[in-house]
Design a protein around this motif. Sequence first.
Motif, PDB file in Angstrom:
ATOM      1  N   LYS A 135      42.140  25.051  43.872  1.00 55.71           N
ATOM      2  CA  LYS A 135      42.353  26.246  43.066  1.00 55.71           C
ATOM      3  C   LYS A 135      42.042  27.465  43.917  1.00 55.71           C
ATOM      4  O   LYS A 135      41.051  27.482  44.660  1.00 55.71           O
ATOM      5  N   MET A 136      42.891  28.459  43.806  1.00 59.29           N
ATOM      6  CA  MET A 136      42.788  29.649  44.642  1.00 59.29           C
ATOM      7  C   MET A 136      42.324  30.859  43.841  1.00 59.29           C
ATOM      8  O   MET A 136      42.622  30.981  42.645  1.00 59.29           O
ATOM      9  N   VAL A 137      41.622  31.748  44.521  1.00 63.79           N
ATOM     10  CA  VAL A 137      41.325  33.068  43.981  1.00 63.79           C
ATOM     11  C   VAL A 137      42.028  34.084  44.873  1.00 63.79           C
ATOM     12  O   VAL A 137      42.562  33.739  45.923  1.00 63.79           O
ATOM     13  N   VAL A 147      36.323  11.667  44.003  1.00 60.07           N
ATOM     14  CA  VAL A 147      35.679  11.265  45.245  1.00 60.07           C
ATOM     15  C   VAL A 147      34.915  12.434  45.854  1.00 60.07           C
ATOM     16  O   VAL A 147      33.853  12.264  46.454  1.00 60.07           O
ATOM     17  N   PHE A 148      35.466  13.640  45.684  1.00 62.23           N
ATOM     18  CA  PHE A 148      34.819  14.837  46.218  1.00 62.23           C
ATOM     19  C   PHE A 148      35.263  16.026  45.392  1.00 62.23           C
ATOM     20  O   PHE A 148      36.449  16.170  45.076  1.00 62.23           O
ATOM     21  N   GLU A 149      34.297  16.872  45.025  1.00 65.86           N
ATOM     22  CA  GLU A 149      34.623  18.060  44.244  1.00 65.86           C
ATOM     23  C   GLU A 149      33.564  19.119  44.497  1.00 65.86           C
ATOM     24  O   GLU A 149      32.363  18.838  44.449  1.00 65.86           O
ATOM     25  N   THR A 150      33.992  20.332  44.811  1.00 65.77           N
ATOM     26  CA  THR A 150      33.037  21.386  45.121  1.00 65.77           C
ATOM     27  C   THR A 150      33.685  22.756  44.982  1.00 65.77           C
ATOM     28  O   THR A 150      34.913  22.897  45.069  1.00 65.77           O
ATOM     29  N   PHE A 151      32.852  23.760  44.753  1.00 64.84           N
ATOM     30  CA  PHE A 151      33.280  25.144  44.899  1.00 64.84           C
ATOM     31  C   PHE A 151      33.170  25.514  46.384  1.00 64.84           C
ATOM     32  O   PHE A 151      32.375  24.937  47.126  1.00 64.84           O
ATOM     33  N   VAL A 152      33.965  26.495  46.792  1.00 66.07           N
ATOM     34  CA  VAL A 152      34.030  26.883  48.209  1.00 66.07           C
ATOM     35  C   VAL A 152      33.812  28.385  48.326  1.00 66.07           C
ATOM     36  O   VAL A 152      34.410  29.172  47.575  1.00 66.07           O
ATOM     37  N   LYS A 153      32.946  28.769  49.262  1.00 64.90           N
ATOM     38  CA  LYS A 153      32.728  30.187  49.546  1.00 64.90           C
ATOM     39  C   LYS A 153      33.866  30.698  50.437  1.00 64.90           C
ATOM     40  O   LYS A 153      34.020  30.239  51.570  1.00 64.90           O
ATOM     41  N   GLY A 210      38.892  29.969  35.701  1.00 59.65           N
ATOM     42  CA  GLY A 210      37.566  29.827  35.121  1.00 59.65           C
ATOM     43  C   GLY A 210      36.455  30.028  36.130  1.00 59.65           C
ATOM     44  O   GLY A 210      35.285  29.696  35.867  1.00 59.65           O
ATOM     45  N   ILE A 211      36.773  30.597  37.293  1.00 59.80           N
ATOM     46  CA  ILE A 211      35.798  30.764  38.374  1.00 59.80           C
ATOM     47  C   ILE A 211      35.146  32.134  38.284  1.00 59.80           C
ATOM     48  O   ILE A 211      35.821  33.158  38.111  1.00 59.80           O
ATOM     49  N   ARG A 212      33.801  32.146  38.417  1.00 61.19           N
ATOM     50  CA  ARG A 212      33.028  33.378  38.403  1.00 61.19           C
ATOM     51  C   ARG A 212      32.336  33.556  39.760  1.00 61.19           C
ATOM     52  O   ARG A 212      32.206  32.595  40.525  1.00 61.19           O
ATOM     53  N   PRO A 213      31.870  34.762  40.064  1.00 62.89           N
ATOM     54  CA  PRO A 213      31.203  34.990  41.357  1.00 62.89           C
ATOM     55  C   PRO A 213      30.034  34.049  41.609  1.00 62.89           C
ATOM     56  O   PRO A 213      29.830  33.597  42.740  1.00 62.89           O
ATOM     57  N   GLU A 214      29.241  33.715  40.577  1.00 63.01           N
ATOM     58  CA  GLU A 214      28.094  32.847  40.793  1.00 63.01           C
ATOM     59  C   GLU A 214      28.484  31.428  41.210  1.00 63.01           C
ATOM     60  O   GLU A 214      27.725  30.745  41.890  1.00 63.01           O
ATOM     61  N   GLY A 270      44.855  26.945  29.526  1.00 60.13           N
ATOM     62  CA  GLY A 270      43.505  27.505  29.558  1.00 60.13           C
ATOM     63  C   GLY A 270      42.963  27.513  30.976  1.00 60.13           C
ATOM     64  O   GLY A 270      43.695  27.703  31.952  1.00 60.13           O
ATOM     65  N   HIS A 271      41.655  27.294  31.107  1.00 60.91           N
ATOM     66  CA  HIS A 271      41.042  27.226  32.429  1.00 60.91           C
ATOM     67  C   HIS A 271      41.473  25.934  33.128  1.00 60.91           C
ATOM     68  O   HIS A 271      41.323  24.848  32.588  1.00 60.91           O
ATOM     69  N   GLN A 272      41.980  26.072  34.323  1.00 61.47           N
ATOM     70  CA  GLN A 272      42.574  24.936  35.031  1.00 61.47           C
ATOM     71  C   GLN A 272      41.571  24.344  36.024  1.00 61.47           C
ATOM     72  O   GLN A 272      40.990  25.064  36.832  1.00 61.47           O
ATOM     73  N   HIS A 273      41.402  23.038  35.939  1.00 63.61           N
ATOM     74  CA  HIS A 273      40.542  22.315  36.872  1.00 63.61           C
ATOM     75  C   HIS A 273      41.441  21.565  37.847  1.00 63.61           C
ATOM     76  O   HIS A 273      42.430  20.950  37.434  1.00 63.61           O
TER      77      HIS A 273
END
Length: 347
Positions: free
Chosen positions: A132-134, A158-164, A178-182, A275-278
């Motif tokens: 997912k892109m911002v 198998v792997f899932e994470t948020f990315v800076k 559905g992504i927020r700065p935090e 809605g919010h896409q995962h």
Amino acid sequence: MDSWSDAHGRHRCAACFRQFNKMEHLVEHMRAARHSPHEPRCGVCGKHCRSFEALRDHLGAGGSTLPKAASCAGEFAARGCKLCLRVLASAAALQAHRDCQLSRTPPMARLHHQQQAQAPQGGGRVLALGCKMVGAGSDGSLDVVARVCVVDEQENIVFETFVKPLIPVTHYRYETTGIRPEHLREGTTVKSAQRRVQDLLLNGEQPWKARTSRGRANLLVGHGLDHDLNALGMDYPAYLKRDTATYPPLMKTSKLSNSLRFLTHTYLGYDIQTGHQHPYEDCVAAMRLYHRMKRQQHPRRGGGADEPAASADQAFPAWRQRELERMTPEELLRLSTPDYQCWCLDD
């Protein structure tokens, strides 16, 4: 020449039924069209179509245009499945046919409690990648990866994470992501995510070796894989990628890509990206589409490997022109090979 051609003085392609005045024109058509048993076929008349969308137009299953073949459309309306486009033996058989209608993936709330599965071991496995892109840049139109998900064949994460992101985010696209700065402050770095995804895909194989020989490396499934891989700053050998956006049978008749949302609704029978896409939902949808294409029962040649020719000239070389012109349309079709790697050959 078959009896139809003898009676009418014309030569009809055994795949798409186009007619030609001269046999040499039919040979040229077969050289360019690359018809094969791997193409989608009408279950009523047996006509080959270049894509499932073309087959839907032929059967009148799309609803947007009039059917190309009224008799086939009538049979399909009575006993045809609108998802897999098979024509069943009877209306009763159609009522019992429920294999194609799939349910939606688990609710998003369950994903936060799902433990990550062990990475697949050994060769011959398949993984699905979704990102997912911002938005970055002055107007937020530059895509940067913010969330990564990798799913195995059993639809386990198998792997899932948020990315800076490496550059400042100017648009979080919260309505869809559905992504927020935090979330991104707690995420991993792009380099770390790239390394983890690459390790999962290579499965212990050396990168240089995976470019020429699969070995233990996994197949990679997804939709718009080049876009996702570029966002992660990595690449992967083309022969190991299974992209539902560029697979010819799943593309539009204009040879443009269909959206994953459209493909899931049309060929799996449920809706995604509401809605919010995962990215998990995208991974599962791409994996299910891959398995549906892979399970197609296509004829094999002599029980051996049925690899497509590297070029049309190998199947219909110019120096064999006279010999080819003496063949029947059915013999030409048996000789022809597709211009893409059919996923049914992954078995």
